[in-house]
Design a protein around this motif. Structure first.
Motif, short mmCIF file in Angstrom:
data_model
loop_
_atom_site.label_atom_id
_atom_site.label_comp_id
_atom_site.label_asym_id
_atom_site.label_seq_id
_atom_site.Cartn_x
_atom_site.Cartn_y
_atom_site.Cartn_z
N UNK A 181 0.88 -1.17 0.00
CA UNK A 181 0.00 0.00 0.00
C UNK A 181 0.92 1.22 0.00
N UNK A 182 0.84 2.02 -1.04
CA UNK A 182 1.75 3.15 -1.23
C UNK A 182 1.00 4.47 -1.08
N UNK A 183 1.50 5.32 -0.16
CA UNK A 183 1.00 6.70 -0.06
C UNK A 183 1.54 7.49 -1.23
N UNK A 184 0.70 8.31 -1.84
CA UNK A 184 1.15 9.21 -2.90
C UNK A 184 0.62 10.61 -2.60
N UNK A 185 1.39 11.62 -2.98
CA UNK A 185 1.01 13.00 -2.63
C UNK A 185 -0.08 13.55 -3.52
N UNK A 186 -0.11 13.16 -4.80
CA UNK A 186 -1.05 13.76 -5.75
C UNK A 186 -2.49 13.63 -5.31
N UNK A 187 -2.86 12.45 -4.87
CA UNK A 187 -4.24 12.22 -4.48
C UNK A 187 -4.70 13.14 -3.38
N UNK A 188 -3.79 13.43 -2.43
CA UNK A 188 -4.16 14.29 -1.31
C UNK A 188 -4.17 15.76 -1.70
N UNK A 189 -3.19 16.16 -2.53
CA UNK A 189 -3.12 17.56 -2.93
C UNK A 189 -4.31 17.96 -3.80
N UNK A 190 -4.79 16.97 -4.62
CA UNK A 190 -5.87 17.28 -5.54
C UNK A 190 -7.26 17.03 -4.95
N UNK A 191 -7.29 16.49 -3.73
CA UNK A 191 -8.60 16.20 -3.14
C UNK A 191 -9.21 17.49 -2.60
N UNK A 192 -10.50 17.47 -2.34
CA UNK A 192 -11.20 18.66 -1.85
C UNK A 192 -10.58 19.13 -0.54
N UNK A 193 -10.34 20.41 -0.45
CA UNK A 193 -9.74 20.95 0.77
C UNK A 193 -8.23 20.91 0.74
N UNK A 194 -7.63 20.12 -0.18
CA UNK A 194 -6.17 20.08 -0.34
C UNK A 194 -5.44 19.63 0.91
#
Length: 201
Positions: A181-194
């Protein structure tokens, strides 16, 4: 020992290498039931380079570049990479990777190859291993070549995470399997609320 007509043997040799570019001359001798000298001569006649050269050629033609970590931090040589889809790396077990008495590879090297490939296949500047579920299926020995194949299975299930499955082979035999299971930054930065995690180090 050489029973097949040469043309037929040449055709089989080419098919075997096409199916598995990482096949060794030793493995080809078993498949074709000929001597290693015959395999080498046949390769030369057909203009097929040895394994090391084939690996180098594949590495030069990799489709994508690693984004998530410096190439020299990837354990093993990446020979094919399609970001967010799949990747292949090859890692030769040498003296420094084994226990001196048994010549068996230390487990963290086999794991390290799979783990670094799972991170490398992610199309992101920041990708970190969150968890892993792994199985060592047999010992790997000095001189063997580990071929790891990574597949990105799911990126939509959880915000900012990707599931990557890795299978490691020696020849045709699977020696290791891992689910990462890999954390990635893009998904969190682009999600609502950033929102971003703070433990990003």
């Amino acid at each position: 020992m050489e029973r097949l007509p040469k043309k037929m043997r040449h055709r089989q040799l080419m098919e075997l290498i096409e199916q598995n570019p990482f096949v060794t001359d030793r493995e080809l001798t078993r498949e074709l039931k000929v001597s290693i000298q015959t395999v080498r001569l046949d390769r030369m006649e057909l203009g097929i380079p040895e394994l090391r050269e084939r690996m180098k050629q594949m590495a030069e033609h990799s489709h994508d570049q690693v984004r998530s970590l410096p190439l020299n931090e990837v354990m093993g040589e990446i020979v094919d990479l399609q970001l967010d889809k799949s990747g292949i790396s090859i890692f030769e077990i040498r003296d420094e990777h084994v226990f001196s008495r048994t010549h068996i590879a230390r487990g963290h090297y086999v794991f390290g190859q799979a783990n670094s490939l799972a991170v490398a296949v992610i199309n992101d500047e920041i990708a970190l291993t969150a968890s892993s579920d792994i199985r060592f299926l047999r010992s790997v020995h000095l001189g063997e070549k580990c071929i790891a194949k990574a597949y990105v299975r799911d990126m939509a299930g959880q915000k900012g995470k990707a599931k990557v499955e890795v299978f490691t082979y020696v020849g045709e035999e699977m020696v290791f399997q891992g689910n990462f299971l890999i954390y990635r930054s893009t998904g969190e930065e682009n999600s609502e609320g950033g929102m971003q995690h703070e433990d990003r180090h």
